[in-house]
Design a protein around this motif. Structure first.
Motif, PDB file in Angstrom:
ATOM      1  N   ASP A  14       0.853  -1.193   0.000  1.00 24.73           N
ATOM      2  CA  ASP A  14       0.000   0.000   0.000  1.00 24.73           C
ATOM      3  C   ASP A  14       0.886   1.238   0.000  1.00 24.73           C
ATOM      4  O   ASP A  14       0.428   2.349   0.187  1.00 24.73           O
ATOM      5  N   PHE A  15       2.185   1.030  -0.224  1.00 24.31           N
ATOM      6  CA  PHE A  15       3.211   2.058  -0.278  1.00 24.31           C
ATOM      7  C   PHE A  15       3.397   2.788   1.060  1.00 24.31           C
ATOM      8  O   PHE A  15       3.922   3.882   1.104  1.00 24.31           O
ATOM      9  N   SER A  16       2.990   2.138   2.142  1.00 20.61           N
ATOM     10  CA  SER A  16       3.276   2.673   3.472  1.00 20.61           C
ATOM     11  C   SER A  16       4.739   2.389   3.799  1.00 20.61           C
ATOM     12  O   SER A  16       5.420   1.634   3.088  1.00 20.61           O
ATOM     13  N   GLU A  17       5.225   2.966   4.877  1.00 20.25           N
ATOM     14  CA  GLU A  17       6.620   2.782   5.263  1.00 20.25           C
ATOM     15  C   GLU A  17       6.953   1.308   5.507  1.00 20.25           C
ATOM     16  O   GLU A  17       7.975   0.800   5.042  1.00 20.25           O
ATOM     17  N   SER A  18       6.075   0.611   6.206  1.00 17.44           N
ATOM     18  CA  SER A  18       6.349  -0.806   6.495  1.00 17.44           C
ATOM     19  C   SER A  18       6.255  -1.671   5.247  1.00 17.44           C
ATOM     20  O   SER A  18       7.012  -2.631   5.098  1.00 17.44           O
ATOM     21  N   SER A  19       5.353  -1.347   4.329  1.00 14.39           N
ATOM     22  CA  SER A  19       5.265  -2.162   3.117  1.00 14.39           C
ATOM     23  C   SER A  19       6.448  -1.902   2.189  1.00 14.39           C
ATOM     24  O   SER A  19       6.822  -2.778   1.414  1.00 14.39           O
ATOM     25  N   LEU A  20       7.058  -0.720   2.279  1.00 14.62           N
ATOM     26  CA  LEU A  20       8.263  -0.455   1.496  1.00 14.62           C
ATOM     27  C   LEU A  20       9.424  -1.314   1.981  1.00 14.62           C
ATOM     28  O   LEU A  20      10.250  -1.759   1.180  1.00 14.62           O
ATOM     29  N   VAL A  21       9.461  -1.596   3.273  1.00 18.17           N
ATOM     30  CA  VAL A  21      10.478  -2.504   3.816  1.00 18.17           C
ATOM     31  C   VAL A  21      10.254  -3.914   3.257  1.00 18.17           C
ATOM     32  O   VAL A  21      11.201  -4.575   2.822  1.00 18.17           O
ATOM     33  N   ALA A  22       9.009  -4.349   3.249  1.00 15.88           N
ATOM     34  CA  ALA A  22       8.683  -5.671   2.707  1.00 15.88           C
ATOM     35  C   ALA A  22       9.018  -5.743   1.214  1.00 15.88           C
ATOM     36  O   ALA A  22       9.523  -6.757   0.726  1.00 15.88           O
ATOM     37  N   MET A  23       8.740  -4.653   0.501  1.00 14.57           N
ATOM     38  CA  MET A  23       9.023  -4.618  -0.927  1.00 14.57           C
ATOM     39  C   MET A  23      10.533  -4.692  -1.177  1.00 14.57           C
ATOM     40  O   MET A  23      10.986  -5.390  -2.093  1.00 14.57           O
ATOM     41  N   SER A  24      11.310  -4.033  -0.357  1.00 14.66           N
ATOM     42  CA  SER A  24      12.764  -4.075  -0.469  1.00 14.66           C
ATOM     43  C   SER A  24      13.283  -5.494  -0.235  1.00 14.66           C
ATOM     44  O   SER A  24      14.151  -5.989  -0.962  1.00 14.66           O
ATOM     45  N   PHE A  25      12.723  -6.155   0.782  1.00 15.73           N
ATOM     46  CA  PHE A  25      13.111  -7.533   1.074  1.00 15.73           C
ATOM     47  C   PHE A  25      12.734  -8.457  -0.092  1.00 15.73           C
ATOM     48  O   PHE A  25      13.522  -9.306  -0.502  1.00 15.73           O
ATOM     49  N   ALA A  26      11.535  -8.277  -0.632  1.00 14.22           N
ATOM     50  CA  ALA A  26      11.073  -9.105  -1.751  1.00 14.22           C
ATOM     51  C   ALA A  26      11.943  -8.890  -2.983  1.00 14.22           C
ATOM     52  O   ALA A  26      12.238  -9.845  -3.715  1.00 14.22           O
ATOM     53  N   LEU A  27      12.366  -7.660  -3.233  1.00 14.27           N
ATOM     54  CA  LEU A  27      13.238  -7.371  -4.366  1.00 14.27           C
ATOM     55  C   LEU A  27      14.582  -8.071  -4.207  1.00 14.27           C
ATOM     56  O   LEU A  27      15.075  -8.704  -5.148  1.00 14.27           O
ATOM     57  N   ALA A  28      15.154  -7.995  -3.018  1.00 10.57           N
ATOM     58  CA  ALA A  28      16.427  -8.673  -2.761  1.00 10.57           C
ATOM     59  C   ALA A  28      16.287 -10.186  -2.920  1.00 10.57           C
ATOM     60  O   ALA A  28      17.154 -10.839  -3.512  1.00 10.57           O
ATOM     61  N   LEU A  29      15.188 -10.731  -2.423  1.00 11.88           N
ATOM     62  CA  LEU A  29      14.945 -12.172  -2.531  1.00 11.88           C
ATOM     63  C   LEU A  29      14.761 -12.587  -3.989  1.00 11.88           C
ATOM     64  O   LEU A  29      15.289 -13.616  -4.425  1.00 11.88           O
ATOM     65  N   SER A  30      14.039 -11.792  -4.759  1.00 11.13           N
ATOM     66  CA  SER A  30      13.820 -12.132  -6.170  1.00 11.13           C
ATOM     67  C   SER A  30      15.125 -12.096  -6.955  1.00 11.13           C
ATOM     68  O   SER A  30      15.336 -12.912  -7.857  1.00 11.13           O
ATOM     69  N   LYS A  31      16.016 -11.165  -6.621  1.00 12.21           N
ATOM     70  CA  LYS A  31      17.322 -11.111  -7.283  1.00 12.21           C
ATOM     71  C   LYS A  31      18.167 -12.312  -6.888  1.00 12.21           C
ATOM     72  O   LYS A  31      18.827 -12.925  -7.738  1.00 12.21           O
ATOM     73  N   LEU A  32      18.136 -12.668  -5.609  1.00  9.84           N
ATOM     74  CA  LEU A  32      18.914 -13.799  -5.115  1.00  9.84           C
ATOM     75  C   LEU A  32      18.459 -15.110  -5.765  1.00  9.84           C
ATOM     76  O   LEU A  32      19.273 -15.927  -6.178  1.00  9.84           O
ATOM     77  N   LEU A  33      17.158 -15.293  -5.867  1.00  5.53           N
ATOM     78  CA  LEU A  33      16.595 -16.531  -6.419  1.00  5.53           C
ATOM     79  C   LEU A  33      16.378 -16.468  -7.927  1.00  5.53           C
ATOM     80  O   LEU A  33      15.930 -17.440  -8.530  1.00  5.53           O
ATOM     81  N   LYS A  34      16.663 -15.283  -8.516  1.00  6.67           N
ATOM     82  CA  LYS A  34      16.462 -15.071  -9.960  1.00  6.67           C
ATOM     83  C   LYS A  34      15.020 -15.382 -10.356  1.00  6.67           C
ATOM     84  O   LYS A  34      14.751 -16.171 -11.256  1.00  6.67           O
TER      85      LYS A  34
END
Length: 60
Positions: A14-34
């Motif tokens: 929802d683009f809140s501060e906490s969801s931006l943290v989750a989005m950052s984690f998901a981006l890192a995970l997607s890069k790691l797992l390709k």
């Protein structure tokens, strides 16, 4: 331990501060797992909206 196949990672935001943290984690995970990353924007339904198009599909 066997590897689990995850074709796409979906993150709801929802683009809140906490969801931006989750989005950052998901981006890192997607890069790691390709894997692909799919963002799902969650918003609050407002009955009185500014759009002129019908949004009857939002009435659940």
């Amino acid at each position: 331990m066997s590897e689990t196949h995850v074709p796409t990672i979906v993150v709801a935001t929802d683009f809140s501060e906490s969801s931006l943290v989750a989005m950052s984690f998901a981006l890192a995970l997607s890069k790691l797992l390709k894997r692909r990353l799919l963002l799902l924007h969650i918003f609050t339904y407002v009955p009185k909206h500014r759009y002129s198009i019908p949004v009857d599909w939002m009435d659940g």
